[in-house]
Design an enzyme around this catalytic site. Sequence first.
Site, PDB file in Angstrom:
ATOM      1  N   LYS A   1      -3.768 -11.324  -7.327  1.00 34.22           N
ATOM      2  CA  LYS A   1      -5.002 -11.572  -6.568  1.00 34.22           C
ATOM      3  C   LYS A   1      -6.163 -10.771  -7.174  1.00 34.22           C
ATOM      4  O   LYS A   1      -5.957  -9.633  -7.613  1.00 34.22           O
ATOM      5  CB  LYS A   1      -4.723 -11.094  -5.134  1.00 34.22           C
ATOM      6  CG  LYS A   1      -5.765 -11.404  -4.123  1.00 34.22           C
ATOM      7  CD  LYS A   1      -5.387 -10.806  -2.774  1.00 34.22           C
ATOM      8  CE  LYS A   1      -5.651  -9.326  -2.719  1.00 34.22           C
ATOM      9  NZ  LYS A   1      -5.651  -8.731  -1.388  1.00 34.22           N
TER      10      LYS A   1
ATOM     11  N   LYS B   1     -10.586  -5.388  -5.892  1.00 33.10           N
ATOM     12  CA  LYS B   1     -11.470  -4.317  -6.333  1.00 33.10           C
ATOM     13  C   LYS B   1     -10.679  -3.120  -6.867  1.00 33.10           C
ATOM     14  O   LYS B   1     -11.231  -2.271  -7.556  1.00 33.10           O
ATOM     15  CB  LYS B   1     -12.388  -3.896  -5.179  1.00 33.10           C
ATOM     16  CG  LYS B   1     -11.682  -3.707  -3.842  1.00 33.10           C
ATOM     17  CD  LYS B   1     -12.609  -3.967  -2.659  1.00 33.10           C
ATOM     18  CE  LYS B   1     -11.825  -4.048  -1.350  1.00 33.10           C
ATOM     19  NZ  LYS B   1     -12.518  -4.706  -0.260  1.00 33.10           N
TER      20      LYS B   1
ATOM     21  N   LYS C   1       0.818  -1.212   0.000  1.00 31.98           N
ATOM     22  CA  LYS C   1       0.000   0.000   0.000  1.00 31.98           C
ATOM     23  C   LYS C   1       0.853   1.264   0.000  1.00 31.98           C
ATOM     24  O   LYS C   1       0.440   2.281  -0.551  1.00 31.98           O
ATOM     25  CB  LYS C   1      -0.975  -0.007   1.184  1.00 31.98           C
ATOM     26  CG  LYS C   1      -2.099  -0.999   0.984  1.00 31.98           C
ATOM     27  CD  LYS C   1      -3.348  -0.639   1.754  1.00 31.98           C
ATOM     28  CE  LYS C   1      -4.485  -1.577   1.381  1.00 31.98           C
ATOM     29  NZ  LYS C   1      -5.619  -1.497   2.298  1.00 31.98           N
TER      30      LYS C   1
HETATM   31  P1  TYM Z   1     -10.249  -7.019   2.917  1.00 31.77           P
HETATM   32  O1  TYM Z   1     -11.312  -5.993   3.127  1.00 31.77           O
HETATM   33  O2  TYM Z   1      -9.151  -6.719   1.971  1.00 31.77           O
HETATM   34  O3  TYM Z   1     -10.899  -8.391   2.447  1.00 31.77           O
HETATM   35  C1  TYM Z   1     -11.991  -8.982   3.137  1.00 31.77           C
HETATM   36  C2  TYM Z   1     -11.835 -10.501   3.122  1.00 31.77           C
HETATM   37  O4  TYM Z   1     -11.819 -11.001   1.788  1.00 31.77           O
HETATM   38  C3  TYM Z   1     -10.663 -11.805   1.573  1.00 31.77           C
HETATM   39  N1  TYM Z   1     -10.210 -11.622   0.190  1.00 31.77           N
HETATM   40  C4  TYM Z   1      -9.933 -12.629  -0.641  1.00 31.77           C
HETATM   41  N2  TYM Z   1      -9.991 -13.955  -0.493  1.00 31.77           N
HETATM   42  C5  TYM Z   1      -9.661 -14.726  -1.561  1.00 31.77           C
HETATM   43  N3  TYM Z   1      -9.281 -14.221  -2.752  1.00 31.77           N
HETATM   44  C6  TYM Z   1      -9.202 -12.896  -2.953  1.00 31.77           C
HETATM   45  N4  TYM Z   1      -8.854 -12.415  -4.140  1.00 31.77           N
HETATM   46  C7  TYM Z   1      -9.539 -12.030  -1.879  1.00 31.77           C
HETATM   47  N5  TYM Z   1      -9.587 -10.686  -1.717  1.00 31.77           N
HETATM   48  C8  TYM Z   1      -9.984 -10.449  -0.449  1.00 31.77           C
HETATM   49  C9  TYM Z   1      -9.641 -11.288   2.580  1.00 31.77           C
HETATM   50  O5  TYM Z   1      -8.671 -12.254   2.872  1.00 31.77           O
HETATM   51  C10 TYM Z   1     -10.532 -10.976   3.772  1.00 31.77           C
HETATM   52  O6  TYM Z   1     -10.788 -12.133   4.528  1.00 31.77           O
HETATM   53  N6  TYM Z   1      -7.469  -6.401   7.028  1.00 31.77           N
HETATM   54  C11 TYM Z   1      -8.716  -6.992   6.499  1.00 31.77           C
HETATM   55  C12 TYM Z   1      -9.966  -6.451   7.163  1.00 31.77           C
HETATM   56  C13 TYM Z   1      -9.983  -6.609   8.635  1.00 31.77           C
HETATM   57  C14 TYM Z   1     -10.160  -7.823   9.352  1.00 31.77           C
HETATM   58  C15 TYM Z   1     -10.124  -7.448  10.732  1.00 31.77           C
HETATM   59  C16 TYM Z   1     -10.379  -9.143   8.963  1.00 31.77           C
HETATM   60  C17 TYM Z   1      -9.809  -5.607   9.541  1.00 31.77           C
HETATM   61  N7  TYM Z   1      -9.896  -6.113  10.814  1.00 31.77           N
HETATM   62  C18 TYM Z   1     -10.254  -8.432  11.735  1.00 31.77           C
HETATM   63  C19 TYM Z   1     -10.518 -10.103   9.972  1.00 31.77           C
HETATM   64  C20 TYM Z   1     -10.463  -9.743  11.339  1.00 31.77           C
HETATM   65  C21 TYM Z   1      -8.776  -6.673   5.019  1.00 31.77           C
HETATM   66  O7  TYM Z   1      -8.184  -5.749   4.546  1.00 31.77           O
HETATM   67  O8  TYM Z   1      -9.660  -7.458   4.324  1.00 31.77           O
END
Ligand code: TYM
Length: 335
Positions: free
Chosen positions: A200, A203, A118
Amino acid sequence: MEQTIERKKRIFSGMQPSGELTLGNYLGALKNWIKLQDEYDCMYAVMDMHAITVRQDPAELRRRSLDVLKQYMACGVDPEKSILFIQSHVPAHAELAWVLSCNTQMGELSRMTQFKDKSRKHADNINAGLFTYPVLMASDILLYQADLVPVGNDQLQHIEITRDVAERFNHRYSDTFTVPEPFIGKSGARVMSLQSPENKMSKSDPNPNGFILMLDTEDVIIKKFKRAVTDSDSEIRAGEDKPGITNLLTIYAAVSGKTVDEAAKEFSGMGYGTFKQAVGEAVAAELAPVRKRFDELSKDKAYVEEVYTKGAEMASRIAAKTLRKVYKKVGFIGR
Ligand code: TYM
């Protein structure tokens, strides 16, 4: 006689409302969240505080936060079974994050790949929040004494640092936090871009043909799968030398509940065109009811508001208990 009341294990997870949700979010996380609801005490939040580590348009952030919550519900997260809330409605997340940031080393945080990625992407805004992001994430999880965190593969490093912070705190101040485990689904833990399958699905991909949005229409979904990159031979099998086909097989397996091998067998001998059409149709059929329920929920603002208000009340009660314990342990005078 002594009675032991066994509490169900707790699950915590969340998504950032920093863009529209994709098929990656769905297969990597959401689909598993639904399945876990009966067996566990689940808490699912919209991580709006994490989202502002990159610049957000305030009106868009508000809309997307509600849209994300509605998509959780549209997929089958049931407010009667799980606690659904918005992160910024529970101030304890920020409060615990402060204490934990005083127990996390700069060196640990500088190793985080998401921070490195990032900072590269947003070179004009490498803010302190982006750096301490994993500490806030550790607070989200530890505040609720979560046993399991269902996420996609890309979040494993953040769960690992959460475990390190919890173990260190427990060691220094005596047992305080449950040390959580990640929960990764059998397939779909890493859904790749349909256009560049070495990356990956995300969005923030500038090419919209690379990702499927959860709210894309059936036509759009099928069209995007038809355009998915494959390779120059014609064999439908998984393998490191075939990232495009492997990704499509993985997606099909995650949607249908089959293994990748079973999926490969089902399509063996077929042409790529027929195969891509079939995967597109399977995904479109899975997401069509989600879009329908999402539209229904969009008409019922009062219900959605009731869900997140009640959710924040319940979450706050659980969070307050942990925070009280933490404040006492570190030496703050009780109120
Ligand atoms: P975020 O918002 O990027 O993504 C949300 C969830 O979707 C999964 N994910 C994917 N899984 C498989 N293939 C992909 N291409 C893909 N893109 C996204 C992510 O692994 C995630 O599970 N830091 C976290 C948000 C967060 C969080 C938390 C999660 C903040 N606090 C506490 C769990 C517990 C994040 O950026 O996810």
